[in-house]
Structure formats: C-alpha cells, structure tokens
Scaffold this motif. Sequence first.
Motif, PDB file in Angstrom:
ATOM      1  N   ALA A  39     147.592  26.633  26.540  1.00 60.71           N
ATOM      2  CA  ALA A  39     148.579  26.032  25.647  1.00 60.71           C
ATOM      3  C   ALA A  39     148.706  26.795  24.334  1.00 60.71           C
ATOM      4  O   ALA A  39     149.718  26.665  23.638  1.00 60.71           O
ATOM      5  CB  ALA A  39     148.198  24.576  25.361  1.00 60.71           C
ATOM      6  N   GLN A  40     147.699  27.578  23.981  1.00 62.49           N
ATOM      7  CA  GLN A  40     147.712  28.335  22.728  1.00 62.49           C
ATOM      8  C   GLN A  40     147.105  29.710  22.966  1.00 62.49           C
ATOM      9  O   GLN A  40     146.318  29.898  23.904  1.00 62.49           O
ATOM     10  CB  GLN A  40     146.889  27.604  21.647  1.00 62.49           C
ATOM     11  CG  GLN A  40     147.345  26.203  21.328  1.00 62.49           C
ATOM     12  CD  GLN A  40     146.325  25.450  20.493  1.00 62.49           C
ATOM     13  OE1 GLN A  40     145.344  26.015  20.033  1.00 62.49           O
ATOM     14  NE2 GLN A  40     146.561  24.150  20.299  1.00 62.49           N
ATOM     15  N   ASP A  41     147.468  30.654  22.105  1.00 65.61           N
ATOM     16  CA  ASP A  41     146.819  31.963  22.165  1.00 65.61           C
ATOM     17  C   ASP A  41     145.325  31.802  21.910  1.00 65.61           C
ATOM     18  O   ASP A  41     144.896  30.959  21.118  1.00 65.61           O
ATOM     19  CB  ASP A  41     147.395  32.904  21.099  1.00 65.61           C
ATOM     20  CG  ASP A  41     148.811  33.354  21.404  1.00 65.61           C
ATOM     21  OD1 ASP A  41     149.305  33.057  22.510  1.00 65.61           O
ATOM     22  OD2 ASP A  41     149.418  34.008  20.530  1.00 65.61           O
ATOM     23  N   VAL A  42     144.536  32.640  22.574  1.00 61.81           N
ATOM     24  CA  VAL A  42     143.088  32.680  22.360  1.00 61.81           C
ATOM     25  C   VAL A  42     142.737  34.070  21.838  1.00 61.81           C
ATOM     26  O   VAL A  42     143.164  35.079  22.407  1.00 61.81           O
ATOM     27  CB  VAL A  42     142.327  32.376  23.663  1.00 61.81           C
ATOM     28  CG1 VAL A  42     140.826  32.528  23.450  1.00 61.81           C
ATOM     29  CG2 VAL A  42     142.657  30.968  24.156  1.00 61.81           C
ATOM     30  N   ALA A  43     141.960  34.123  20.767  1.00 65.69           N
ATOM     31  CA  ALA A  43     141.682  35.388  20.079  1.00 65.69           C
ATOM     32  C   ALA A  43     140.410  36.056  20.591  1.00 65.69           C
ATOM     33  O   ALA A  43     139.509  35.405  21.133  1.00 65.69           O
ATOM     34  CB  ALA A  43     141.566  35.146  18.577  1.00 65.69           C
ATOM     35  N   VAL A  44     140.350  37.365  20.393  1.00 68.42           N
ATOM     36  CA  VAL A  44     139.122  38.126  20.633  1.00 68.42           C
ATOM     37  C   VAL A  44     138.151  37.825  19.493  1.00 68.42           C
ATOM     38  O   VAL A  44     138.472  38.035  18.321  1.00 68.42           O
ATOM     39  CB  VAL A  44     139.405  39.643  20.693  1.00 68.42           C
ATOM     40  CG1 VAL A  44     138.102  40.418  20.866  1.00 68.42           C
ATOM     41  CG2 VAL A  44     140.376  39.955  21.820  1.00 68.42           C
ATOM     42  N   LEU A 155     144.052  36.245  25.219  1.00 66.98           N
ATOM     43  CA  LEU A 155     144.944  35.694  26.236  1.00 66.98           C
ATOM     44  C   LEU A 155     146.086  34.970  25.528  1.00 66.98           C
ATOM     45  O   LEU A 155     145.855  34.235  24.570  1.00 66.98           O
ATOM     46  CB  LEU A 155     144.194  34.714  27.145  1.00 66.98           C
ATOM     47  CG  LEU A 155     143.087  35.300  28.029  1.00 66.98           C
ATOM     48  CD1 LEU A 155     142.270  34.179  28.664  1.00 66.98           C
ATOM     49  CD2 LEU A 155     143.665  36.214  29.101  1.00 66.98           C
ATOM     50  N   HIS A 156     147.300  35.171  26.010  1.00 70.25           N
ATOM     51  CA  HIS A 156     148.464  34.541  25.397  1.00 70.25           C
ATOM     52  C   HIS A 156     148.720  33.155  25.990  1.00 70.25           C
ATOM     53  O   HIS A 156     148.416  32.899  27.173  1.00 70.25           O
ATOM     54  CB  HIS A 156     149.701  35.416  25.592  1.00 70.25           C
ATOM     55  CG  HIS A 156     149.698  36.652  24.751  1.00 70.25           C
ATOM     56  ND1 HIS A 156     150.084  36.657  23.426  1.00 70.25           N
ATOM     57  CD2 HIS A 156     149.348  37.938  25.035  1.00 70.25           C
ATOM     58  CE1 HIS A 156     149.983  37.879  22.937  1.00 70.25           C
ATOM     59  NE2 HIS A 156     149.537  38.683  23.892  1.00 70.25           N
ATOM     60  N   ALA A 157     149.309  32.292  25.182  1.00 70.78           N
ATOM     61  CA  ALA A 157     149.736  30.981  25.673  1.00 70.78           C
ATOM     62  C   ALA A 157     150.671  31.168  26.865  1.00 70.78           C
ATOM     63  O   ALA A 157     151.478  32.091  26.903  1.00 70.78           O
ATOM     64  CB  ALA A 157     150.449  30.218  24.560  1.00 70.78           C
ATOM     65  N   THR A 329     153.485  22.280  34.263  1.00 71.00           N
ATOM     66  CA  THR A 329     152.119  22.691  33.927  1.00 71.00           C
ATOM     67  C   THR A 329     152.057  23.594  32.717  1.00 71.00           C
ATOM     68  O   THR A 329     150.981  23.800  32.142  1.00 71.00           O
ATOM     69  CB  THR A 329     151.452  23.424  35.097  1.00 71.00           C
ATOM     70  OG1 THR A 329     152.092  24.702  35.301  1.00 71.00           O
ATOM     71  CG2 THR A 329     151.504  22.601  36.375  1.00 71.00           C
ATOM     72  N   GLY A 330     153.196  24.187  32.319  1.00 69.50           N
ATOM     73  CA  GLY A 330     153.205  25.076  31.168  1.00 69.50           C
ATOM     74  C   GLY A 330     153.721  26.469  31.452  1.00 69.50           C
ATOM     75  O   GLY A 330     153.829  27.289  30.536  1.00 69.50           O
ATOM     76  N   LEU A 331     154.045  26.789  32.709  1.00 67.02           N
ATOM     77  CA  LEU A 331     154.565  28.114  33.032  1.00 67.02           C
ATOM     78  C   LEU A 331     156.003  28.274  32.551  1.00 67.02           C
ATOM     79  O   LEU A 331     156.763  27.305  32.481  1.00 67.02           O
ATOM     80  CB  LEU A 331     154.516  28.350  34.550  1.00 67.02           C
ATOM     81  CG  LEU A 331     153.134  28.505  35.187  1.00 67.02           C
ATOM     82  CD1 LEU A 331     153.271  28.798  36.675  1.00 67.02           C
ATOM     83  CD2 LEU A 331     152.328  29.611  34.521  1.00 67.02           C
ATOM     84  N   SER A 332     156.385  29.501  32.261  1.00 62.02           N
ATOM     85  CA  SER A 332     157.767  29.803  31.900  1.00 62.02           C
ATOM     86  C   SER A 332     158.642  29.735  33.146  1.00 62.02           C
ATOM     87  O   SER A 332     158.146  29.682  34.280  1.00 62.02           O
ATOM     88  CB  SER A 332     157.858  31.200  31.294  1.00 62.02           C
ATOM     89  OG  SER A 332     157.583  32.187  32.281  1.00 62.02           O
ATOM     90  N   GLU A 333     159.970  29.753  32.932  1.00 68.79           N
ATOM     91  CA  GLU A 333     160.886  29.736  34.073  1.00 68.79           C
ATOM     92  C   GLU A 333     160.627  30.923  34.999  1.00 68.79           C
ATOM     93  O   GLU A 333     160.620  30.774  36.221  1.00 68.79           O
ATOM     94  CB  GLU A 333     162.338  29.750  33.594  1.00 68.79           C
ATOM     95  CG  GLU A 333     162.793  28.463  32.924  1.00 68.79           C
ATOM     96  CD  GLU A 333     164.295  28.450  32.647  1.00 68.79           C
ATOM     97  OE1 GLU A 333     165.045  29.040  33.460  1.00 68.79           O
ATOM     98  OE2 GLU A 333     164.707  27.872  31.635  1.00 68.79           O
TER      99      GLU A 333
END
Length: 416
Positions: A39-44, A155-157, A329-333
Amino acid sequence: MANDLLDYHDGLNTLLATHTPLLRHEAVALADLNQRILAQDVAVVHNVPEFDNSAMDGYAINGNDCHEWRIVHRIAAGDDGAPLLLAPGEAARIFTGAPIPVGCSAVVMQEHVTRTQADADQAPPRITLLAGQSIQDGQHIRRRAEELQTGDVLLHAGKRLTPATIGLLAGQGYTHAPVHAQVRVSVFSSGNELVPPGQPLGPGQIYDSNRIMLIAWLRSLGFAVVDGGNLPDQLEATRAALAQAAQECDAIVCSGGVSVGEEDHLKNALTEVGELIQWRLFIKPGKPFTWGRIDHNDHTCRVFMLPGNPVSSLVTFQQLALPALLRLTGLSEQQARPLQWTAYADFSRDKPEPRREFVRVNLRHEAGQWLVRPVVQQGSNMLSGAVHANALAEVTPGTPIQPGDALTVYPLFNAI
C-alpha cells in the motif's frame, strides 16, 4: 441495468475502470505477505552490501602485477575484529561474504592459484597464480551499496509480494509491511441439482465442482474466502443470502442461476437487493456472465455471477471477474489485466463463430515461435478439456482460421 450484449474487451475495460483498490490498509507480518499488495513505498534501510566483501572463496591480494603473494591473514564471513591491512605482495585467505581488507586490489579464486605450505623456518605460506590466469582490478569484490543504497525505494506501492520480495524485506530487517486490506470474497454456487463432493448422488444430480474450483483459485492468490455454500432455486433464500454476504464481504462470486430459465433466480435477487450493472456478454463460452453491486451503509460489495457450465465459469472468471477482483487488492489496471501474448495457429477452422471465442488450446514453443492447437473437448460443460489445455486462444468474431494466423493467447491460471 445494461441489456445490450457487450464485447469482451469493452466488458473487461469497464470492469477494470470501475473497480478500484480498497482504501483499507494494514501492517502484516512477513510470513503472511505472499500475494498481498503493497500500500505504500518501502525504503532501503541498510546498504547492500553493507561493506565491501568477497564474492568468492579465494584470496584477497595486494598487487595485481605480482605473481606470488605471502599469506598473512585468514578472513571468514562474520568475523568480528578490526579492519585488516594488506601490504604490497601480501594476501589473505578469504571466504564468500567476508569483509575486504584494507589495501586489497582484487580477489583471486582459489581454483586459480597454487598454495605452498609454511617451511621449516616458519616462513608464511604463499600462493602462486596459475599459468594462463589474469587479474582484473577489483575482480570478485562486492562493493558497498552496489545493489541497494540507504534511502532509496526498496519496493514501490502496488507491488505484488512474492517469496522473493518477502526475502528482500527480511534482508532489510523488516518484520511487517503495509499492504492493502485482504479482499474478502464469498463464493456461492446455485442449483438444486448440485451435491457436495463426498455425498451420494440422487437422480438428476451432479457434483458441485465450480464452487470448489473457485475457492481454491482465490485462496491461491491471497484472497480471504468464505464458502457460502449452494443456493437453492428459491428467490427469497437467494436474496437473503446475497444481502447477508454483502454485509460481511467485499465481493461475491456465484456460479449458475444467471441464465433465462424459470429456476434461475440470482439475477432477479441481485436486482432486488442491489444493482445489476451488466447482464450477458457477446462471448463464447460465458454469454450469461453478469456483474453488479450491493451497497450496505458506507460499504460496497461487488457481485460477479458466472455461468453454471464449468468451462464457462472458468473462462469468465479468469478473463473478467478475476481482473476486477485483483483491482480491489491494490493492483493497477495494467497489472490486473490477464497475461497475454501472440502465438500462431497450428490448425485451421473454416466455420466462423459470430461471438468472440476463447478456445481451449495447447500452447507450445517450437522453432522459435509459439504455436497453438485446440484440445478435442471444447464443450462448455467439458472441464476435462480445460484440464488438458494450458491456454485460451482468442478468436475474433466472424473470423475463419488458417495455419500460421496470429492469435492472442492467455495462459490458463497464468501458469506458463
């Protein structure tokens, strides 16, 4: 309610555009993240590697132009100590993942040197480069942050999480990740003729295969599934079951009971408790496919009604209902669209079909191209044909097929 029969692509585009990701988010432990959507970006958080380290078992050397080096250190992965120093002409026995000593110009693989043991005068052992081997500056050294750098996006949202991405998160020290709420789907079948597997069959009865197939399919993709059971051919009972499920779930999937027969009550029940948005598509198999919605307070439950024939149910679920559910679920088109590519017909068919058809085929790679040939059992009731197929080939309406014609194919269950 729309009464006109839609083309498949119009129907798919409408479903993808009108079904949007759920707004609920939650933090989930890594072990339970497979198939969930970020749902959100996760940082290194940590550089990868965190320090310069060896990519091989071998020897860290100082002096690429030397032919022989004195071994003065031994460095293993996980060693805890002050940084070691190599002077020109010196080497350290080193193992994969061990930190690179100061002064190291390259790592030489152990297979590329010979080693002499210490002599009687206790002179240090030496290594000698084998004939024909050369050394490149910095070879076999993993440099600090060459893979991932602190502060970058890990990882990107919108990313679907797999075992590999879960491992990546664990490697950064994460224990949980923010994901879209799990989509809760209630699955029904409909028909007095249906009997649960394991029970004896009476006259005119068949086993309920669709509901079991759909439940297993949805669970494999990370949905929270409620087995709604089989709905009797009764309008009042069907209406009550849909209304109750809509209060508890984000989506309802039903198979059977959406045709025009007197005992097909699902369509009418949905009209009474919610909204029937589209009934019937101009496709084969799966013409009766239907979708709609039921609103309850501030909650909307999406409804998908599949044909009762097993292959029709399978095809419409994969090609239409599942993409819409994946959007929730959150996937793009684009991510939610069925996987597809081009293959070439290894068969001919002279009689054109007026509807857009999804033929069950065997897809194979031969002589540098993908070829398809239909399985024998093409009836919408013949699930064995789908079992022996590995893809669906799309045939445009009114089009005969000749060997070599290009066809769009969709792998069944995205398994290829």
